[in-house]
Scaffold this motif. Structure first.
Motif, PDB file in Angstrom:
ATOM      1  N   LEU A  93      37.661  65.847  27.459  1.00 64.22           N
ATOM      2  CA  LEU A  93      38.409  67.099  27.260  1.00 64.22           C
ATOM      3  C   LEU A  93      37.459  68.293  27.242  1.00 64.22           C
ATOM      4  O   LEU A  93      37.724  69.312  27.901  1.00 64.22           O
ATOM      5  CB  LEU A  93      39.186  67.050  25.944  1.00 64.22           C
ATOM      6  N   LEU A  94      36.365  68.183  26.492  1.00 65.49           N
ATOM      7  CA  LEU A  94      35.400  69.286  26.439  1.00 65.49           C
ATOM      8  C   LEU A  94      34.774  69.554  27.801  1.00 65.49           C
ATOM      9  O   LEU A  94      34.554  70.714  28.176  1.00 65.49           O
ATOM     10  CB  LEU A  94      34.308  68.986  25.408  1.00 65.49           C
ATOM     11  N   HIS A  95      34.502  68.505  28.545  1.00 71.14           N
ATOM     12  CA  HIS A  95      33.948  68.650  29.889  1.00 71.14           C
ATOM     13  C   HIS A  95      34.894  69.504  30.748  1.00 71.14           C
ATOM     14  O   HIS A  95      34.465  70.452  31.413  1.00 71.14           O
ATOM     15  CB  HIS A  95      33.740  67.265  30.511  1.00 71.14           C
ATOM     16  N   GLU A  96      36.179  69.157  30.695  1.00 68.35           N
ATOM     17  CA  GLU A  96      37.150  69.906  31.511  1.00 68.35           C
ATOM     18  C   GLU A  96      37.382  71.311  30.950  1.00 68.35           C
ATOM     19  O   GLU A  96      37.540  72.267  31.718  1.00 68.35           O
ATOM     20  CB  GLU A  96      38.458  69.124  31.635  1.00 68.35           C
ATOM     21  N   LEU A  97      37.376  71.457  29.629  1.00 66.88           N
ATOM     22  CA  LEU A  97      37.489  72.798  29.033  1.00 66.88           C
ATOM     23  C   LEU A  97      36.320  73.681  29.463  1.00 66.88           C
ATOM     24  O   LEU A  97      36.498  74.871  29.733  1.00 66.88           O
ATOM     25  CB  LEU A  97      37.534  72.697  27.508  1.00 66.88           C
ATOM     26  N   ALA A  98      35.131  73.096  29.532  1.00 65.10           N
ATOM     27  CA  ALA A  98      33.952  73.857  29.950  1.00 65.10           C
ATOM     28  C   ALA A  98      34.123  74.385  31.373  1.00 65.10           C
ATOM     29  O   ALA A  98      33.633  75.470  31.697  1.00 65.10           O
ATOM     30  CB  ALA A  98      32.689  72.996  29.842  1.00 65.10           C
ATOM     31  N   HIS A  99      34.851  73.637  32.216  1.00 64.29           N
ATOM     32  CA  HIS A  99      35.095  74.110  33.590  1.00 64.29           C
ATOM     33  C   HIS A  99      35.997  75.340  33.609  1.00 64.29           C
ATOM     34  O   HIS A  99      35.974  76.094  34.592  1.00 64.29           O
ATOM     35  CB  HIS A  99      35.694  73.001  34.454  1.00 64.29           C
ATOM     36  N   LEU A 100      36.779  75.554  32.575  1.00 66.04           N
ATOM     37  CA  LEU A 100      37.572  76.789  32.509  1.00 66.04           C
ATOM     38  C   LEU A 100      36.668  78.001  32.282  1.00 66.04           C
ATOM     39  O   LEU A 100      37.035  79.118  32.609  1.00 66.04           O
ATOM     40  CB  LEU A 100      38.609  76.711  31.379  1.00 66.04           C
TER      41      LEU A 100
END
Length: 191
Positions: free
Chosen positions: A140-147
C-alpha cells in the motif's frame, strides 16, 4: 495440533515475540520437515534436531510469518483497505498521498500492486490477501508513494525509507516469488 510425539532434544528456553512466547522443539526423528502451531498464547515450532542455530532462527521467522498469514485470513474489504491506506499516508507521508480509490483486484498476477496517479486509483493483487499485515502495508505504501513520485528513482525510495519494515516486506515478497518456483509445501512446512 497435538504436541510432537517424536523424541526431542532440549532447546533453549522459549523466547518472546510480539505475538507471544516461542518455544522451539527439536526432534531426532524429524529429517526435513518444519512445522508450527499455536498452543494457547505461545507458538511451538518443531524442527529437526540437526539444524544449526542460524537455520533455526531463519525457520522460526518463516514459520511465524506463515502462521500470521494463515491467521490473517479474515481479509480486509475494499472499504477497510481504503481506510488503511489513508492511515498509512497520514502516518508515513503526512497525509499527502490521497487516493481516490483503493481496491483488491483478481486480474493482477504478475504485480503485487498498481497505481494510476492521474486517477488516484490503487489496486492490490488478491494474492496479497492472507499475507502478514506488514507486507500488505508495504505494498500500500509503495503504491501511495507513486501518487507523490512517479517511477522508482531515488526520491521514490527515500519516501519508503520512512516505513521501518520495507526491507523485510520486500524480502518476504521475494521469498514468495522464489517459493513459487520450488516444489509445493503445505502451510505447516511439511514435505
Amino acid at each position: 495440533m497435538p504436541a510432537d510425539p517424536q523424541p526431542s532434544v532440549t532447546s533453549p528456553p522459549p523466547r518472546s515475540t510480539p505475538s507471544g512466547p516461542v518455544e522451539v522443539r527439536r526432534s531426532t526423528r524429524r529429517r526435513k520437515s518444519v512445522s508450527a502451531y499455536r498452543e494457547g498464547d505461545r507458538t511451538i515450532v518443531l524442527i529437526p534436531a540437526r539444524m544449526s542455530e542460524a537455520e533455526e532462527r531463519r525457520w522460526v521467522a518463516v514459520m511465524l510469518d506463515k502462521l500470521a498469514a494463515k491467521e490473517n485470513r479474515n481479509v480486509l474489504g475494499d472499504r477497510e483497505l481504503s481506510e488503511r491506506a489513508l492511515r498509512l499516508s497520514e502516518q508515513f507521508f503526512g497525509g499527502r498521498a490521497r487516493p481516490a480509490s483503493v481496491r483488491w483486484v483478481t486480474n493482477q498476477n504478475t504485480r503485487w500492486g498498481s497505481c494510476t496517479p492521474s486517477e488516484g486509483s490503487i489496486r492490490l493483487s488478491h494474492r496479497l490477501q492472507g499475507m502478514p499485515e506488514y507486507v500488505v502495508d508495504y505494498v500500500l505504501l509503495h503504491e501511495l508513494a507513486h501518487l507523490l513520485v512517479p517511477g522508482h528513482g531515488p526520491a521514490f525510495w527515500r519516501l519508503l525509507e520512512a516505513y521501518p519494515r520495507t526491507e523485510r516486506a520486500r524480502g518476504y515478497l521475494e521469498g514468495v516469488v522464489a517459493a513459487g518456483r520450488l516444489p509445493h509445501h503445505d502451510v505447516a512446512g511439511e514435505e
